[in-house]
Write an enzyme that holds these catalytic residues in place. Sequence first.
Site, short mmCIF file in Angstrom:
data_model
loop_
_atom_site.label_atom_id
_atom_site.label_comp_id
_atom_site.label_asym_id
_atom_site.label_seq_id
_atom_site.Cartn_x
_atom_site.Cartn_y
_atom_site.Cartn_z
N GLU A 1 0.84 -1.21 0.00
CA GLU A 1 0.00 0.00 0.00
C GLU A 1 0.88 1.26 0.00
OE1 GLU A 1 -4.02 -0.60 2.20
OE2 GLU A 1 -2.49 -1.57 3.43
N GLU B 1 -3.46 -10.30 3.95
CA GLU B 1 -4.38 -9.93 5.03
C GLU B 1 -5.33 -11.06 5.40
OE1 GLU B 1 -3.35 -7.91 2.70
OE2 GLU B 1 -2.95 -5.95 3.58
C1 1HE Z 1 7.44 -8.68 11.83
C2 1HE Z 1 6.70 -8.55 10.64
C3 1HE Z 1 5.46 -7.84 10.72
C4 1HE Z 1 8.47 -9.66 10.19
N1 1HE Z 1 5.10 -7.35 11.92
N2 1HE Z 1 7.02 -8.18 12.99
N3 1HE Z 1 2.56 -8.74 6.98
C5 1HE Z 1 2.81 -10.03 6.86
O1 1HE Z 1 1.97 -10.88 6.99
C6 1HE Z 1 4.25 -10.39 6.57
C7 1HE Z 1 4.86 -11.05 7.78
N4 1HE Z 1 6.29 -11.28 7.60
C8 1HE Z 1 6.75 -12.30 6.85
O2 1HE Z 1 6.04 -13.05 6.21
C9 1HE Z 1 8.25 -12.50 6.84
O3 1HE Z 1 8.77 -11.88 8.00
C10 1HE Z 1 8.97 -11.88 5.62
C11 1HE Z 1 8.62 -12.72 4.38
C12 1HE Z 1 8.60 -10.42 5.40
C13 1HE Z 1 10.50 -11.93 5.85
O4 1HE Z 1 10.88 -13.24 6.21
P1 1HE Z 1 12.27 -13.49 6.97
O5 1HE Z 1 12.45 -14.98 7.11
O6 1HE Z 1 13.35 -12.72 6.31
O7 1HE Z 1 12.10 -12.82 8.43
P2 1HE Z 1 11.36 -13.40 9.73
O8 1HE Z 1 12.26 -14.34 10.47
O9 1HE Z 1 10.00 -13.90 9.41
O10 1HE Z 1 11.16 -12.07 10.59
C14 1HE Z 1 12.25 -11.39 11.19
C15 1HE Z 1 11.72 -10.59 12.36
O11 1HE Z 1 10.82 -9.59 11.86
C16 1HE Z 1 10.89 -11.44 13.32
O12 1HE Z 1 11.03 -10.86 14.59
P3 1HE Z 1 12.03 -11.52 15.70
O13 1HE Z 1 11.89 -10.64 16.91
O14 1HE Z 1 11.55 -12.94 15.90
O15 1HE Z 1 13.41 -11.49 15.09
C17 1HE Z 1 9.47 -11.21 12.85
O16 1HE Z 1 8.51 -11.42 13.87
C18 1HE Z 1 9.55 -9.75 12.47
N5 1HE Z 1 8.53 -9.39 11.51
N6 1HE Z 1 7.35 -9.17 9.66
C19 1HE Z 1 5.87 -7.52 13.01
N7 1HE Z 1 4.72 -7.65 9.67
C20 1HE Z 1 -3.16 -1.31 7.88
S1 1HE Z 1 -3.58 -2.73 7.09
C21 1HE Z 1 -2.13 -3.51 6.50
C22 1HE Z 1 -2.28 -4.97 6.63
C23 1HE Z 1 -0.99 -5.69 6.42
O17 1HE Z 1 0.07 -5.14 6.27
S2 1HE Z 1 -1.12 -7.39 6.38
C24 1HE Z 1 0.49 -7.96 6.06
C25 1HE Z 1 1.27 -8.18 7.32
#
Ligand code: 1HE
Length: 262
Positions: A115, A135
């Site tokens: 977005e 989402e």
């Molecule tokens: C996060 C987030 C996040 C990572 N919020 N903390 N977004 C999603 O559904 C995407 C969620 N994220 C992922 O699917 C993956 O993290 C990625 C594909 C982006 C990257 O993968 P990777 O293997 O490089 O990283 P990881 O091990 O999954 O994440 C690393 C850290 O970032 C980890 O935290 P840590 O403390 O355990 O190291 C994750 O928890 C953190 N992290 N993504 C919070 N999104 C207003 S409406 C909008 C609606 C949306 O945006 S929906 C989509 C949400």
Amino acid sequence: MTDSLITYALKDKVAYIGLNRPDKRNAINDPLVDALRAAVLRAHEEADVAVLHGHGSNFCAGLDLAEALARATGQIKPPRKRRRHNWHEVFDLIARGPIPFVAALHGAVVGGGLELAMAAHVRVCDESALFGLPEGQRGIFVGGGGTVRIQRVVGTTVMTDMMLTGRLLSPAEGLQECIVRYVVPEGEALNKAGEIAARIAKNSIETNWMIINVLPRIQDMSHDDGLFVEQLNSARARPPEAEARLREFVEGKACKLQDNQT
Ligand code: 1HE
């Protein structure tokens, strides 16, 4: 300016605004939105074009899901009065402000990250980019203007498919659906975005403003109203800068269009 969540650098007339939360994949929480707002307003004042990019291996993983959970469970209290959603406000400052934005995309460009990217006017990605709207899997809905902005670009069919399946689109598919206009080798998106921004900075500021502010509004108008608003704006576009630029061409001093090829 470099604060913890957003970096800001001004090079010539181009402001570089970087999402700087790589350990959380640049997930967007409230403090990041506030820092982004400050950087965008600063760019409005001192730059003619801005480039939006992400530090680390991803552009942006969308909404901070941990913050969303804290909100859902009442750990973060809702405001006492309703007000405009801060994402809508800040993304509109980008999309309908005084200067064009070029987005340099790589890695995950998902949910709110997509977005945000779509609020920019020209989008470039490298071969590592993946575009998605997960989402449905998270039990939430788009909230950063995606229903309006993304749907208008990719159409209802593609957006519905992206949201229902959560499927990630490749750079080639992104190109096909006009999510991006340029795909470059891995690691090159920021350079390419900078090149494009430098070129846009050579245009008339007034014409740039009309391109980014008049076109999307006319898209929402009837044929008749659109032509009327076009006429008002094309009449306004003339003096004084247009005169100097037209003279430059007539006197053979303007650059050739062939120089515009990328
Ligand atoms: C996060 C987030 C996040 C990572 N919020 N903390 N977004 C999603 O559904 C995407 C969620 N994220 C992922 O699917 C993956 O993290 C990625 C594909 C982006 C990257 O993968 P990777 O293997 O490089 O990283 P990881 O091990 O999954 O994440 C690393 C850290 O970032 C980890 O935290 P840590 O403390 O355990 O190291 C994750 O928890 C953190 N992290 N993504 C919070 N999104 C207003 S409406 C909008 C609606 C949306 O945006 S929906 C989509 C949400």
